[in-house]
Scaffold this active site. Structure first.
Site, PDB file in Angstrom:
ATOM      1  N   THR A  29       0.851  -1.191   0.000  1.00 14.39           N
ATOM      2  CA  THR A  29       0.000   0.000   0.000  1.00 14.39           C
ATOM      3  C   THR A  29       0.889   1.245   0.000  1.00 14.39           C
ATOM      4  O   THR A  29       2.087   1.138  -0.291  1.00 14.39           O
ATOM      5  CB  THR A  29      -1.002  -0.047   1.176  1.00 14.39           C
ATOM      6  OG1 THR A  29      -1.937   1.022   1.043  1.00 14.39           O
ATOM      7  CG2 THR A  29      -0.326   0.035   2.533  1.00 14.39           C
ATOM      8  N   ASN A  30       0.349   2.406   0.258  1.00 16.75           N
ATOM      9  CA  ASN A  30       1.160   3.631   0.315  1.00 16.75           C
ATOM     10  C   ASN A  30       0.530   4.599   1.316  1.00 16.75           C
ATOM     11  O   ASN A  30      -0.505   4.298   1.912  1.00 16.75           O
ATOM     12  CB  ASN A  30       1.284   4.250  -1.088  1.00 16.75           C
ATOM     13  CG  ASN A  30      -0.069   4.622  -1.660  1.00 16.75           C
ATOM     14  OD1 ASN A  30      -0.761   5.486  -1.146  1.00 16.75           O
ATOM     15  ND2 ASN A  30      -0.473   3.917  -2.721  1.00 16.75           N
ATOM     16  N   HIS A  31       1.153   5.752   1.478  1.00 18.71           N
ATOM     17  CA  HIS A  31       0.749   6.668   2.550  1.00 18.71           C
ATOM     18  C   HIS A  31      -0.338   7.664   2.163  1.00 18.71           C
ATOM     19  O   HIS A  31      -0.539   8.646   2.873  1.00 18.71           O
ATOM     20  CB  HIS A  31       1.974   7.441   3.057  1.00 18.71           C
ATOM     21  CG  HIS A  31       2.821   6.649   3.993  1.00 18.71           C
ATOM     22  ND1 HIS A  31       2.301   6.058   5.124  1.00 18.71           N
ATOM     23  CD2 HIS A  31       4.124   6.330   3.966  1.00 18.71           C
ATOM     24  CE1 HIS A  31       3.271   5.416   5.752  1.00 18.71           C
ATOM     25  NE2 HIS A  31       4.392   5.558   5.061  1.00 18.71           N
ATOM     26  N   SER A  32      -1.028   7.444   1.046  1.00 20.82           N
ATOM     27  CA  SER A  32      -2.107   8.375   0.690  1.00 20.82           C
ATOM     28  C   SER A  32      -3.155   8.406   1.800  1.00 20.82           C
ATOM     29  O   SER A  32      -3.615   7.366   2.264  1.00 20.82           O
ATOM     30  CB  SER A  32      -2.747   7.919  -0.625  1.00 20.82           C
ATOM     31  OG  SER A  32      -3.930   8.652  -0.848  1.00 20.82           O
ATOM     32  N   ALA A  96      -4.194   7.225  -5.059  1.00 19.65           N
ATOM     33  CA  ALA A  96      -2.813   6.786  -5.291  1.00 19.65           C
ATOM     34  C   ALA A  96      -2.871   5.269  -5.465  1.00 19.65           C
ATOM     35  O   ALA A  96      -2.681   4.491  -4.528  1.00 19.65           O
ATOM     36  CB  ALA A  96      -1.932   7.173  -4.112  1.00 19.65           C
TER      37      ALA A  96
END
Ligand code: C5P
Length: 221
Positions: A29-32, A96
């Site tokens: 995943t990512n930090h969006s 994102a």
């Protein structure tokens, strides 16, 4: 008094990250944070639009009057968005989306081997949701976002042409993920200009005005 610039319009927005499972307990995943997409959903709703928000895993309350669909993966987001897109006048892609997902998802938690062998992760490319919507015969007015660490104008301009969309918005602020403020660079076929540094709701309201101006006069449903 805020004029109802999007009265009678339908606006579809993606927001947040996606989560691509590796096994039942792990994923990519990512930090969006979803803050920009949720602020846009609120601003579009305030401007009189009927708003559908397709959100990845985020911790954000649904803005009042907004219809929300929650998804996890890029493929789920793609499957939710594509059939909805032709029924909307505007599509704003703030999500994102993870570029890649694990080739396969293990049914059980992958166990550590006793002999310190490390598993390898084979990846597959995810569908480009924005490019897919922009390629629909009955396409809404498409707005993309570009998060670049350098040469924002050049990369955003190239991305706009590559995805075949009329408007792309670059994040001018440093490391905008999770922050409440930002500055935006708008790039369209006419050229480019900035929306100066402000909190994300102020930026969202300004962007809604820009989009409303580009799609023409408000109409009655
Ligand atoms: O290609 P890149 O990921 O940099 O493009 C960013 C823009 O494309 C954003 O608007 C993002 O929401 C959208 N996008 C998408 N599906 C993807 C990748 C990006 O909708 N798989």
């Amino acid at each position: 008094f805020q004029p109802k610039l999007l009265a009678g319009r339908r606006v579809l927005i993606t927001a947040g990250p996606t989560f691509e499972p590796i096994d039942p307990v792990r994923g990519i995943t990512n930090h969006s944070s979803g803050k920009m997409g949720f602020a846009l959903a609120r601003a579009a709703q305030e401007a009189g639009a009927q708003v559908t928000l397709v959100a990845g895993p985020v911790h954000m309350p649904t803005p009042r009057g907004v219809a929300r669909l929650d998804v996890q993966t890029a493929r789920q987001m793609h499957a939710a968005v594509l059939p909805l897109a032709p029924q909307h006048d505007v599509f704003i892609a703030t999500a994102a989306v993870a570029d890649w997902r694990p080739d396969t998802t293990a049914d059980q938690k992958i166990k550590k081997q006793g002999d310190s062998r490390v598993p390898t992760l084979a990846l597959t490319e995810n569908p480009d949701i924005l490019a897919a919507v922009a390629a629909l015969p009955q396409r809404p007015y498409c707005v993309g976002f570009a998060a670049e660490s350098e040469q924002l104008l050049q990369h955003a301009s190239e991305k706009r042409l590559r995805k075949n969309i009329p408007l792309i918005v670059g994040n001018l602020g440093p490391a905008t993920f999770g922050r409440d403020d930002n500055a935006l660079l708008l790039v369209d076929e006419q050229g480019h200009h900035d929306i100066p540094h402000a909190d994300k709701l102020t930026l969202a309201r300004a962007l809604v005005r820009e989009i409303a101006g580009r799609i023409g006069q408000p109409h009655t449903p």
